[in-house]
Design a protein around this motif. Structure first.
Motif, PDB file in Angstrom:
ATOM      1  N   LEU A  99      -0.581  -8.678   0.711  1.00  0.00           N
ATOM      2  CA  LEU A  99      -1.088  -7.776  -0.694  1.00  0.00           C
ATOM      3  C   LEU A  99      -2.398  -7.441  -0.429  1.00  0.00           C
ATOM      4  O   LEU A  99      -3.344  -7.892   0.046  1.00  0.00           O
ATOM      5  CB  LEU A  99      -1.092  -8.767  -1.901  1.00  0.00           C
ATOM      6  CG  LEU A  99      -1.470  -8.287  -3.147  1.00  0.00           C
ATOM      7  CD1 LEU A  99      -0.636  -7.140  -3.650  1.00  0.00           C
ATOM      8  CD2 LEU A  99      -1.571  -9.224  -4.136  1.00  0.00           C
ATOM      9  N   TRP A 100      -2.741  -6.059  -0.750  1.00  0.00           N
ATOM     10  CA  TRP A 100      -3.784  -5.426  -0.834  1.00  0.00           C
ATOM     11  C   TRP A 100      -4.001  -4.726  -2.242  1.00  0.00           C
ATOM     12  O   TRP A 100      -3.348  -3.968  -2.591  1.00  0.00           O
ATOM     13  CB  TRP A 100      -4.239  -4.442   0.322  1.00  0.00           C
ATOM     14  CG  TRP A 100      -5.181  -3.700   0.247  1.00  0.00           C
ATOM     15  CD1 TRP A 100      -6.414  -4.245   0.712  1.00  0.00           C
ATOM     16  CD2 TRP A 100      -5.485  -2.378   0.085  1.00  0.00           C
ATOM     17  NE1 TRP A 100      -7.516  -3.123   0.457  1.00  0.00           N
ATOM     18  CE2 TRP A 100      -6.970  -1.940   0.130  1.00  0.00           C
ATOM     19  CE3 TRP A 100      -4.611  -1.245  -0.646  1.00  0.00           C
ATOM     20  CZ2 TRP A 100      -7.268  -0.969  -0.102  1.00  0.00           C
ATOM     21  CZ3 TRP A 100      -5.290  -0.034  -0.875  1.00  0.00           C
ATOM     22  CH2 TRP A 100      -6.532   0.214  -0.699  1.00  0.00           C
ATOM     23  N   TRP A 101      -5.281  -5.104  -2.552  1.00  0.00           N
ATOM     24  CA  TRP A 101      -5.323  -4.774  -4.317  1.00  0.00           C
ATOM     25  C   TRP A 101      -6.464  -3.720  -4.260  1.00  0.00           C
ATOM     26  O   TRP A 101      -7.566  -3.822  -3.742  1.00  0.00           O
ATOM     27  CB  TRP A 101      -5.925  -5.946  -5.095  1.00  0.00           C
ATOM     28  CG  TRP A 101      -5.954  -5.975  -6.402  1.00  0.00           C
ATOM     29  CD1 TRP A 101      -6.733  -5.339  -7.237  1.00  0.00           C
ATOM     30  CD2 TRP A 101      -4.669  -6.229  -7.372  1.00  0.00           C
ATOM     31  NE1 TRP A 101      -6.497  -5.228  -8.543  1.00  0.00           N
ATOM     32  CE2 TRP A 101      -5.345  -5.897  -8.843  1.00  0.00           C
ATOM     33  CE3 TRP A 101      -3.503  -6.696  -7.162  1.00  0.00           C
ATOM     34  CZ2 TRP A 101      -4.434  -6.041  -9.796  1.00  0.00           C
ATOM     35  CZ3 TRP A 101      -2.846  -6.901  -8.425  1.00  0.00           C
ATOM     36  CH2 TRP A 101      -3.285  -6.685  -9.600  1.00  0.00           C
ATOM     37  N   SER A 102      -6.429  -2.557  -4.763  1.00  0.00           N
ATOM     38  CA  SER A 102      -7.501  -1.418  -5.011  1.00  0.00           C
ATOM     39  C   SER A 102      -7.353  -1.275  -6.519  1.00  0.00           C
ATOM     40  O   SER A 102      -6.447  -0.923  -7.252  1.00  0.00           O
ATOM     41  CB  SER A 102      -6.964  -0.397  -4.227  1.00  0.00           C
ATOM     42  OG  SER A 102      -7.734   0.785  -4.490  1.00  0.00           O
ATOM     43  N   VAL A 103      -8.525  -1.050  -6.914  1.00  0.00           N
ATOM     44  CA  VAL A 103      -8.645  -0.511  -8.416  1.00  0.00           C
ATOM     45  C   VAL A 103      -9.745   0.753  -8.284  1.00  0.00           C
ATOM     46  O   VAL A 103     -10.791   0.485  -8.089  1.00  0.00           O
ATOM     47  CB  VAL A 103      -9.275  -1.741  -9.368  1.00  0.00           C
ATOM     48  CG1 VAL A 103      -9.735  -0.942 -10.598  1.00  0.00           C
ATOM     49  CG2 VAL A 103      -8.698  -2.696  -9.389  1.00  0.00           C
TER      50      VAL A 103
END
Length: 105
Positions: A99-103
């Motif tokens: 999982l890679w999270w980007s905001v």
């Protein structure tokens, strides 16, 4: 977040149960696009040419997430905005993987 974790049922995320709106004489339309709002005639015209008279109206405008360049159409990229988005992401996380999270700012 609780729906994503699986610790809360999706129905618990609703502002009110669906039946509440009809008992209040409120017509809730989701996933519709307004083509015209005639405030003098108190009439809304939907994109499909349906005309709806109103006494009072509330128009939540909705939004679209900002897409990261080069990610359109990629099955493993998820945007988190709606309940359906949350359920799709949950399904992907259950099957495993990284999982890679980007905001985006």
């Amino acid at each position: 977040m609780e729906v994503l974790r699986g610790s809360q049922a999706p129905a618990r995320t609703l502002l009110r149960p669906a039946a509440t709106w009809s008992t209040q004489d409120i017509e809730l339309l989701t996933g519709t696009t307004i083509a015209d709002l005639d405030t003098a005639a108190r009439k809304i015209t939907l994109e499909d040419a349906t005309h709806i008279p109103y006494h009072r109206q509330l128009l939540p405008t909705g939004s679209q997430p900002r897409r990261r360049p080069g990610t359109r159409g990629l099955r493993q990229v998820h945007y988190l905005r709606t309940l359906a988005d949350t359920q799709a992401l949950r399904g992907a996380l259950i099957t495993g993987g990284s999982l890679w999270w980007s905001v985006p700012g």
